[in-house]
Design a protein around this motif. Sequence first.
Motif, PDB file in Angstrom:
ATOM      1  N   VAL A  14       0.837  -1.210   0.000  1.00 36.35           N
ATOM      2  CA  VAL A  14       0.000   0.000   0.000  1.00 36.35           C
ATOM      3  C   VAL A  14       0.874   1.264   0.000  1.00 36.35           C
ATOM      4  N   ALA A  15       2.159   1.095   0.284  1.00 32.04           N
ATOM      5  CA  ALA A  15       3.093   2.231   0.213  1.00 32.04           C
ATOM      6  C   ALA A  15       3.196   2.748  -1.211  1.00 32.04           C
ATOM      7  N   ALA A  16       2.663   1.991  -2.169  1.00 28.74           N
ATOM      8  CA  ALA A  16       2.640   2.448  -3.567  1.00 28.74           C
ATOM      9  C   ALA A  16       1.567   3.513  -3.771  1.00 28.74           C
ATOM     10  N   ASN A  17       0.661   3.667  -2.826  1.00 29.81           N
ATOM     11  CA  ASN A  17      -0.466   4.602  -2.994  1.00 29.81           C
ATOM     12  C   ASN A  17       0.039   6.049  -3.082  1.00 29.81           C
ATOM     13  N   SER A  18      -0.272   6.709  -4.186  1.00 27.74           N
ATOM     14  CA  SER A  18       0.288   8.041  -4.439  1.00 27.74           C
ATOM     15  C   SER A  18      -0.262   9.082  -3.465  1.00 27.74           C
TER      16      SER A  18
END
Length: 334
Positions: A274-278
Motif C-alpha cells: 500500500v506504500a505504492a499509494n500516491s
Amino acid sequence: MIVLGMESSCDETSAAVIRFEGGRREILSNIVASQIEIHRLYGGVVPEIASRAHIEAVSGITYRALEEAGVTLSDVGCVAVTSHPGLIGALLVGVNFAKSLAFSHGIPLVAVNHVKAHVAAAYLEEPTLEPPFLALVISGGHTSFYRVDSYTDFCEIGGTRDDAAGEAFDKIGRVIGMPYPAGAAMDKLAYEGNPSAVKLPSPALVGETLDFSFSGLKTSALNYINGQRQKGIEPSHEDLTASYTKVIVDAIVKKTDAALRQTGAKTLVLAGGVAANSHIRHGLEVLCEKHGVRFCKPSLSLCSDNAAMVAAAGYFEYLDGNFADTSLNASALD
Ligand code: KG4
Ligand code: ZN
C-alpha cells in the motif's frame, strides 16, 4: 557477498540475487511470478491454490534469478527465505525449497520476517539509511508502526486492531466492481472524485494511541453503497473512492505525525504494497517536510512482495549470525 532471497508468503513467488559489497547493495536480479490472475477469479487469494502455484513456480524462478544475475549457486554466500508471517502452505513451499537448496550446496541459510523484509527494501535504494528510524508498513496484511532500533531489532509501537489498509482498499474496490487487488485502481480513481462527497468514519483511533481500526470504515462504506443501491441509485464510484481514500490518508498522516512526535525519529521509512499509494506518499511527504524528517519510500517495484527485500533483510540477519538449520519451520504468525 551474494545473497539469494526467496519469497512465497502470499501470492507472489519471487527469487532475487543481491550483491553486498562494503556499503554498496546491487540488485542483480529480482524475479517475481505473480499469481494475481489465478486468484482474481475468486476475488481474493485462495491459500490452497497459492501453495500449488508456488510449488510450480519456485524452482524455475530461482534458476532464472541466478541466470539473470550471471551467478551460480557456488557464488551464493547466503540463502535468505521468508519464514513468517503469511499463508502457512505458501510459506512452507519457499522454506522447504530454500532449506534443500542451502543444505545440499553447503550455503548458510537465514530465516526472514516478511514485515522486516518490507522495511529492508529501503536499504536497497538508500545507501546512507541506518537505524534507528520509524517505519510504517502498510500492506494487504499489515498497517503497523515500528521503532527500528537496529537492522534486526524492531519494536511494534502501533498498528491496526482488525483489518489492514490493503484489505480495506481491496474489499470496497471489489464491491464497486474492481478486479482483485483493487488498491492500484482505487489510487487512480480517487483523483476523479470529490473527497468530501461521502461522510465516512476515520480509521484512526481517538487519543494518543498509534492504533487504527479499518473494520468500521469498511462497514460504513458498505452500508452507504447498499443504502444507495436499495434506493435504485448506483453511488458515484469516483466520489466514494476519493472520500474513502481521503479518510485513510488523513488517518495515516495523523498517526504518523503522533508517532514521529512520540519517538522523536528523524527518519521515516514507508514500506509494503500500500506504500505504492500516491495519495499516501504525497500526504507523508508533506508531513515529513513539515517536521524536517527524512522520508524514505521505496520505488513501486520494491513496495509489493518481492525477494530483493528478503535478501536485504537476510543480509543483516547473516551479519548478526542468526543462522537457521534444518529444523527451520514456517509460521503463519508474526
Ligand atoms: O505488501 P503486499 O504486496 O502484500 C502483502 O504482504 O500483503 O501488499 C498488497 C496490497 C494489496 O492489498 C493491494 O491492493 C495494495 O497492496 N496496493 C495498493 C496499491 N498498490 C497495491 N493499495 C493502495 N494503493 C496502491 N497504489
Ligand atoms: Zn507483503
